[in-house]
Design a protein around this motif. Structure first.
Motif, PDB file in Angstrom:
ATOM      1  N   LEU A  38       0.826  -1.213   0.000  1.00  0.00           N
ATOM      2  CA  LEU A  38       0.000   0.000   0.000  1.00  0.00           C
ATOM      3  C   LEU A  38       0.855   1.256   0.000  1.00  0.00           C
ATOM      4  O   LEU A  38       1.955   1.274   0.559  1.00  0.00           O
ATOM      5  CB  LEU A  38      -0.915   0.030   1.227  1.00  0.00           C
TER       6      LEU A  38
ATOM      7  N   THR B 171       0.273   9.363  -3.034  1.00  0.00           N
ATOM      8  CA  THR B 171      -1.099   8.881  -2.830  1.00  0.00           C
ATOM      9  C   THR B 171      -1.268   8.262  -1.445  1.00  0.00           C
ATOM     10  O   THR B 171      -2.082   7.355  -1.247  1.00  0.00           O
ATOM     11  CB  THR B 171      -1.496   7.859  -3.923  1.00  0.00           C
TER      12      THR B 171
ATOM     13  N   GLU C 120      -4.953   8.375  -0.041  1.00  0.00           N
ATOM     14  CA  GLU C 120      -5.809   7.348  -0.600  1.00  0.00           C
ATOM     15  C   GLU C 120      -5.386   5.963  -0.102  1.00  0.00           C
ATOM     16  O   GLU C 120      -6.229   5.092   0.143  1.00  0.00           O
ATOM     17  CB  GLU C 120      -5.757   7.393  -2.128  1.00  0.00           C
ATOM     18  N   GLY C 121      -4.080   5.771   0.072  1.00  0.00           N
ATOM     19  CA  GLY C 121      -3.590   4.506   0.596  1.00  0.00           C
ATOM     20  C   GLY C 121      -4.079   4.249   2.008  1.00  0.00           C
ATOM     21  O   GLY C 121      -4.413   3.109   2.369  1.00  0.00           O
TER      22      GLY C 121
ATOM     23  N   THR D 209      -7.618   3.141   1.902  1.00  0.00           N
ATOM     24  CA  THR D 209      -7.653   1.744   1.480  1.00  0.00           C
ATOM     25  C   THR D 209      -7.345   0.823   2.657  1.00  0.00           C
ATOM     26  O   THR D 209      -8.024  -0.192   2.877  1.00  0.00           O
ATOM     27  CB  THR D 209      -6.653   1.506   0.340  1.00  0.00           C
TER      28      THR D 209
ATOM     29  N   SER E 145       4.061   4.676  -2.736  1.00  0.00           N
ATOM     30  CA  SER E 145       3.394   5.147  -3.960  1.00  0.00           C
ATOM     31  C   SER E 145       4.246   4.908  -5.207  1.00  0.00           C
ATOM     32  O   SER E 145       4.048   5.561  -6.230  1.00  0.00           O
ATOM     33  CB  SER E 145       3.035   6.642  -3.849  1.00  0.00           C
TER      34      SER E 145
ATOM     35  N   TYR F 251      -2.955   0.633  -3.830  1.00  0.00           N
ATOM     36  CA  TYR F 251      -3.785   1.744  -4.277  1.00  0.00           C
ATOM     37  C   TYR F 251      -3.290   2.238  -5.632  1.00  0.00           C
ATOM     38  O   TYR F 251      -2.109   2.558  -5.790  1.00  0.00           O
ATOM     39  CB  TYR F 251      -3.785   2.938  -3.295  1.00  0.00           C
TER      40      TYR F 251
ATOM     41  N   SER G 227      -8.423  -3.708  -5.601  1.00  0.00           N
ATOM     42  CA  SER G 227      -9.431  -2.809  -5.032  1.00  0.00           C
ATOM     43  C   SER G 227      -9.387  -1.414  -5.620  1.00  0.00           C
ATOM     44  O   SER G 227     -10.338  -0.646  -5.456  1.00  0.00           O
ATOM     45  CB  SER G 227      -9.242  -2.698  -3.510  1.00  0.00           C
ATOM     46  N   ALA G 228      -8.303  -1.032  -6.298  1.00  0.00           N
ATOM     47  CA  ALA G 228      -8.166   0.378  -6.698  1.00  0.00           C
ATOM     48  C   ALA G 228      -7.409   0.580  -8.002  1.00  0.00           C
ATOM     49  O   ALA G 228      -7.087   1.712  -8.334  1.00  0.00           O
ATOM     50  CB  ALA G 228      -7.476   1.162  -5.573  1.00  0.00           C
TER      51      ALA G 228
ATOM     52  N   HIS H 245      -6.836  12.918  -9.476  1.00  0.00           N
ATOM     53  CA  HIS H 245      -6.797  12.420  -8.110  1.00  0.00           C
ATOM     54  C   HIS H 245      -6.935  13.623  -7.175  1.00  0.00           C
ATOM     55  O   HIS H 245      -7.272  14.732  -7.620  1.00  0.00           O
ATOM     56  CB  HIS H 245      -5.520  11.634  -7.860  1.00  0.00           C
TER      57      HIS H 245
ATOM     58  N   HIS I 175     -13.253   4.788  -1.402  1.00  0.00           N
ATOM     59  CA  HIS I 175     -11.944   4.157  -1.255  1.00  0.00           C
ATOM     60  C   HIS I 175     -11.971   3.107  -0.137  1.00  0.00           C
ATOM     61  O   HIS I 175     -11.381   2.032  -0.259  1.00  0.00           O
ATOM     62  CB  HIS I 175     -10.875   5.203  -0.930  1.00  0.00           C
TER      63      HIS I 175
ATOM     64  N   ALA J 197     -12.024  -1.221  -0.932  1.00  0.00           N
ATOM     65  CA  ALA J 197     -11.015  -2.052  -0.264  1.00  0.00           C
ATOM     66  C   ALA J 197     -11.685  -3.163   0.536  1.00  0.00           C
ATOM     67  O   ALA J 197     -11.271  -4.328   0.473  1.00  0.00           O
ATOM     68  CB  ALA J 197     -10.143  -1.185   0.638  1.00  0.00           C
TER      69      ALA J 197
END
Length: 420
Positions: A53, A59, A62-63, A66, A101, A125, A147-148, A252, A336, A340
């Motif tokens: 992740l 990111t 967002e991670g 998740t 990331s 992510y 998931s993303a 994003h 998000h 997940a």
């Protein structure tokens, strides 16, 4: 071999040498896929999933969302006494590793999981880290639930061991266009797409442009900028004189905030308003922009009004209740989080259906999965995409995320024009 839910030949062309001895880590066995002992699992009653992740880097926010979704899945499984794997009930544990990331790092982490015997993975992510992980998963005969990673191009390489619970990227902006066409009066005559230059964002923009052209809208020349930038002023300056009715950002979080902030600074006020992908449902969007976020439209992988339920989370409303119980009554789960949790749910259901954590058996169970859930329908096509689940469209109203489309999920009416 026959067809398994559209996967012709099942795992034809892939090594099936892994078998029972190479399961994720049924902790009692204690052996990794290359014979290395997994010293983290010694209790004999734990099943481990791996997850690379973006816990740091561009990111990271967002991670973290998740990770919350994955963590909630662990909690819900624990409340039910664990995962039923054949005649045993095992605890669920997720081993998180920070890919910063960075796509290359994500791929390396997947390899390290394999070396330690972790064969069942939950996706990272974003499209780029997912894309870097997929060939490694394939080579190692691991299994991953994505998931993303939404870019449609991820699923054009013939991989058969990655399954995405989320709707594909080509639907993100197209859903916003479709919602406006159905709900808005007057309809916009012209639209321009502002896009980050990563593959996911460009696929999203292309899908939206195609949808707008089919409706007879004038589609102005797309403007692109670097992924993760906080300065989109050049792109905005380029479109200012064209006065588009509608501006849609394929972005994003960072770029999405920048579009709204810098449009206000430059005096750009489209007649219909703004739509953006990804950014508006993220809590930081409203926190950062305040009143400037008002009426911005967005697509969403999930809303609390989605129908369907499952044995782990219950309904979408039940999911909200469980999320708030874990993370705070003032928190509202975002898509998000939900996507997940849905990925983890799919893996859990597949393990239980297979009656085994052997990766080939779990892969086949995922390929055959056809179920309703708090996230909506989960059913994979022949390349591993979940194309049966529609996107939702939300609007920021009164500082809150309000589902407005499709009509059977709407919890509010579209504010139109969507000008602030």
């Amino acid at each position: 071999m026959g067809t398994i839910n559209g996967f012709r030949g099942g795992v034809r062309g892939l090594s099936r040498a892994v078998g029972i001895s190479a399961v994720i880590v049924l902790v009692a066995a204690g052996c990794g896929s290359k014979g290395a002992e997994n010293t983290a699992d010694t209790s004999g009653d734990t099943l481990k999933f791996g997850a690379s992740l973006s816990l740091s880097g561009k990111t990271a926010r967002e991670g973290q969302l998740t990770k919350e979704g994955y963590d909630l899945c662990v909690d819900q499984v624990t409340k039910q006494g664990g995962i039923q794997v054949g005649d045993r009930k095992l605890k669920l544990e997720i081993d998180y590793q920070d890919d910063t990331s960075n796509p290359d790092t994500a791929g390396q982490i997947v390899d390290r999981f394999n070396d330690s015997g972790v064969k069942l993975l939950l996706g990272p992510y974003g499209t780029a880290p997912t894309g870097a992980s997929m060939p490694v998963v394939e080579r190692n005969s691991q299994v991953m639930v994505d998931s993303a990673g939404a870019d449609d191009t991820l699923f054009t390489h013939g991989y058969r061991r990655t399954f995405a619970v989320l709707s594909p990227a080509s639907k993100y902006a197209a859903a916003i266009v479709q919602a406006i066409d159905e709900l808005a009066n007057p309809k916009p005559k012209s639209v321009v797409f502002l896009s980050a230059d990563d593959g996911f964002s460009k696929t999203v923009a292309s899908g939206g442009e195609d949808a707008a052209r089919k409706l007879g809208w004038q589609v102005l020349t797309r403007q692109e900028f670097p992924n993760g930038t906080t300065d989109v002023s050049s792109a905005l300056t380029a479109i200012k004189g064209q006065q588009p009715d509608l501006i849609i950002g394929s972005v994003h979080l960072a770029e999405g905030i920048a579009i709204i902030q810098q449009s206000a600074e430059l005096g750009i006020t489209p007649a219909s308003g703004f739509g953006e992908t990804v950014a508006p449902p993220t809590p930081d969007f409203v926190k950062t922009l305040g009143d400037k976020a008002e009426n911005v439209l967005s697509s969403s992988q999930w809303s609390s009004a989605i129908g369907g339920s499952d044995p782990i989370f219950g309904s979408a409303k039940d999911y909200v209740t469980a999320f708030r119980a874990k993370f705070g009554a003032d928190r509202t789960p975002q898509y998000h989080n939900a996507e997940a949790s849905a990925a983890c749910l799919a893996m859990v259901l597949a393990v239980q259906k297979a009656g085994s954590a052997a990766p080939d058996k779990v892969r086949d169970a995922l390929a055959a999965l056809d179920t309703q859930s708090f996230f909506g329908a989960i059913k994979f096509n022949e390349v591993g995409e979940n194309v049966v689940k529609p996107m939702s469209v939300i609007q920021i109203q009164g500082g809150k995320v309000v589902p407005v489309w499709p009509k059977d999920q709407a919890e509010g009416t579209l504010a139109w024009p969507a000008r602030r």
